[in-house]
Design a protein around this motif. Structure first.
Motif, PDB file in Angstrom:
ATOM      1  N   VAL A   6      45.079  41.694  30.560  1.00  0.00           N
ATOM      2  CA  VAL A   6      46.234  42.341  29.945  1.00  0.00           C
ATOM      3  C   VAL A   6      47.391  42.259  30.929  1.00  0.00           C
ATOM      4  CG1 VAL A   6      44.811  43.954  28.614  1.00  0.00           C
ATOM      5  CG2 VAL A   6      45.690  44.656  30.846  1.00  0.00           C
ATOM      6  N   SER A  19      47.937  48.766  34.205  1.00  0.00           N
ATOM      7  CA  SER A  19      48.065  48.449  32.790  1.00  0.00           C
ATOM      8  C   SER A  19      49.044  49.424  32.157  1.00  0.00           C
ATOM      9  CB  SER A  19      46.700  48.524  32.104  1.00  0.00           C
ATOM     10  OG  SER A  19      46.013  49.716  32.451  1.00  0.00           O
ATOM     11  N   GLN A 307      47.260  44.570  23.019  1.00  0.00           N
ATOM     12  CA  GLN A 307      47.096  43.186  22.567  1.00  0.00           C
ATOM     13  C   GLN A 307      48.246  42.675  21.708  1.00  0.00           C
ATOM     14  OE1 GLN A 307      44.562  41.568  23.969  1.00  0.00           O
ATOM     15  NE2 GLN A 307      43.980  43.509  24.927  1.00  0.00           N
TER      16      GLN A 307
END
Length: 329
Positions: A6, A19, A307
């Motif tokens: 990610v 993240s 995503q």
């Protein structure tokens, strides 16, 4: 264990990469203490599974605190990380010192308790949980600088600080050769006060990451309580008495929930993921969020949020409807 790739962001002005979503670990409090009793008690086995799935999905940091179950959340997180049985060196830990009725000297004196609760794991981000204590912001930041200098913590942050206190904290750390990495505040599509009170502007000016807690307003933005208000009766803890859970609160927020549902259909995701995606993209990379997870499907929601990215038009449309409903002052 290989994590799903990610996009990572810098934590403030540091080189620490995080993240855009971390995992909020308040729910890991085991029902202990006044603060911990906000959530139903979770089994350690479920906590272990949630932490493992989060890491596998690319979420690389976990936010806990001393006051969450009087250290129980920290212990549960450490046990979960240990239970994975594989390398978890990339798992970053953020925790917090509880200042109420304490002096700044407690920050350095009690750091061993936090490290012990975390089973010796590195504290990557140490935060002052809220601004009310027997000491000044300056004295507290000087103690934080000592921890930074001695390698006890990697980065320093604060929580629930207004714009002026956040600036003062940053300036004090700069005098010591460091900087303020983050400010953890309440922020969501229904609570946008930081946009009007200067907190977000100062964060952008100084390169401070905003960590949004309660990004889903305790679950209201998921839409499930609008579709089935009877679910509110079964909520454990005081959450059910909050204003957004009352009939008038559900009615007021319905237009935003409807729009989130529309966008969820467009992107083939959930309403929760739309709400979180807006939060972590509308202000560039300044805002990250820490949704919690008490069930596996909550983790899957969090992972799925990372995503995709809402288009600018959709970000703006959601913003417009949110502004008609959200709290700004």
């Amino acid at each position: 264990m290989k994590a799903t790739p990610v996009e990572l962001r810098n934590l403030g002005r540091s080189s620490t990469k995080i993240s855009a979503l971390g995992l909020g670990c308040w729910q890991f409090s085991k029902g202990r203490g006044m603060v911990g009793s906000f959530w139903a008690k979770m089994d350690q086995e479920d906590i272990n599974k949630i932490v493992k799935l989060s890491l596998e999905g690319g979420i690389n940091w976990f936010d806990t605190a001393e006051v969450y179950g009087k250290g129980e959340s920290e212990k549960a997180l450490a046990e979960a990380l240990n239970s994975i049985g594989e390398i978890t060196d990339d798992a970053l830990i953020a925790t917090k010192w509880w200042p109420l009725f304490r002096k700044a000297s407690s920050i350095t004196k009690s750091i061993g308790e936090r490290t012990n609760a975390l089973d010796g794991r590195q504290i990557d981000l140490y935060q002052i949980h809220q601004p009310f204590s027997f000491s000044s912001v300056r004295n507290e930041m000087k103690e934080m600088a000592k921890l930074l200098k001695n390698g006890k913590i990697k980065q320093a942050g604060v929580s629930n600080y207004n714009a002026s206190k956040m600036r003062l904290a940053h300036e004090t750390l700069e005098e010591e050769g460091y900087f303020l990495a983050s400010n953890q505040v309440k922020y969501s599509l229904l609570d946008r006060r930081i946009e009007k009170n200067g907190t977000l502007d100062v964060a952008k000016e100084l390169g401070i990451t905003i960590i949004a807690y309660s990004p889903l307003e305790q679950g209201i933005l998921s839409g499930k309580f609008h579709k089935n208000p009877d679910l509110i009766k079964n909520i454990k803890g005081p959450r059910k008495y909050m204003k957004f859970f009352k009939p008038e609160g559900l009615a007021k927020t319905q237009p935003l929930i409807d729009l989130l549902e529309e966008k969820a259909t467009k992107y083939n995701v959930s309403q929760t993921q739309i709400a979180l995606n807006w939060l972590i993209h509308f202000h560039g990379e300044t805002v990250v969020a820490i949704p919690g997870a008490s069930k596996v499907h909550h983790v899957e929601e969090n992972i799925g949020t990372l995503q995709f990215t809402l288009s600018k038009d959709d970000l703006d449309e959601i913003d417009k409807v949110s502004q008609q409903i959200a709290v700004f002052e």
